[in-house]
Enzyme design. Structure first.
Site: not given
Length: 278
Positions: A152, A165
């Site tokens: 990501s 995350y």
């Protein structure tokens, strides 16, 4: 002989014996369908078997071969079993592995429990480690292949209130960068996907505080600037070209350039922005 092997894997996205984790929806489903369109046979692994079976039905409508397998990528034994079952189903070791399965989580650092950390680490980071660990030997044995790891833009943007995350995705990116160099001599290509917003189920299925979930859904609907299908196609094309990074959107590229140009200034700007907006 070496020349023939290199020719065989010159375009790894074509006619692949592929395994895609998290293939029941979102980017994973898009990878599975695009690989099928490119002549591949695809093992679709997902925690939710029914979702994986839906993807397989779509693959078969395209006239390609597909199989659904239930798998929790956070559990090493299940990924080991997936690798063995995939080799049987595909008639040989996988030539392309897409480590896509992932979950979302957000919240201030001191609001997250250690259980939250373990949950997201097991799926987002250990899931990719397991996928590489159990499939790389087969890729080496057959003389080459390819790996796509889905990270990501969070792996380098380091946005506040996304600590867990961010850490998992930064780990995936670091692993991919390492394997890109280490496995080159084995004729194994590696690509790491680093998008920003892509419309998927990651918000709905993740552990996102209520104060952010509606905002995130609105952003996904209105500001994603891409689709999961476009992301899958672009990533496979870049893999075929031997590229390491796929950053699909303009905002991802901008953050990447800002961070690389002046890491300290970027961090100061991020801190100031968070203090002001927060």
């Amino acid at each position: 002989m070496l020349k023939l092997i290199k020719q065989r894997f010159s375009r790894p996205s074509t006619n692949a014996r592929a395994v895609v984790t998290g293939a029941g929806s979102g980017i994973g489903r898009s990878f599975a369908l695009e690989l099928a369109r490119r002549g591949g046979a695809v093992v679709c692994a997902d925690l939710n078997l029914a979702n994986a079976e839906e993807t397989v039905a779509m693959i078969r409508e395209l006239g390609a071969q597909g199989w659904a397998v239930a798998c929790d990528v956070g559990k090493a034994k299940q990924v080991e079993a997936l690798a063995k079952e995939a080799e049987t189903l595909l008639g040989g070791p996988a030539t392309l592995v897409v480590n896509n399965a992932g979950v979302g989580i957000g919240g201030k650092f001191d609001e997250l429990s250690l259980q939250d950390w373990k949950w997201v680490m097991d799926v987002n980071l250990w899931g990719v480690v397991h996928g590489c660990h159990y499939f790389v030997p087969g890729l080496k044995k057959q003389g080459g292949g390819a790996i796509i790891n889905v990270a990501s833009a969070a792996s380098f943007t380091a946005a506040p209130e996304m600590s867990a995350y961010n850490v998992t995705k930064a780990g995936v990116r670091a692993l991919s960068e390492t394997l890109y160099a280490e496995l080159k001599k084995d004729n194994i290509r590696v690509n790491v996907l680093c998008p920003t917003l892509v419309p998927t189920n990651i918000i709905k299925d993740g552990r996102i505080p209520e104060r952010y979930s509606r905002l995130a859904d609105h952003a996904l609907m209105n500001y994603a600037m891409t689709t999961s299908d476009s992301v899958a196609k672009l990533t496979l094309n870049r893999l075929d070209k031997g590229e390491l990074y796929t950053t699909p959107q303009v905002d991802a590229k901008l953050f990447w350039l800002m961070k690389r140009a002046s890491p300290d200034l970027y961090a100061r700007f991020l801190g100031f922005s968070y203090r002001f907006l927060g």
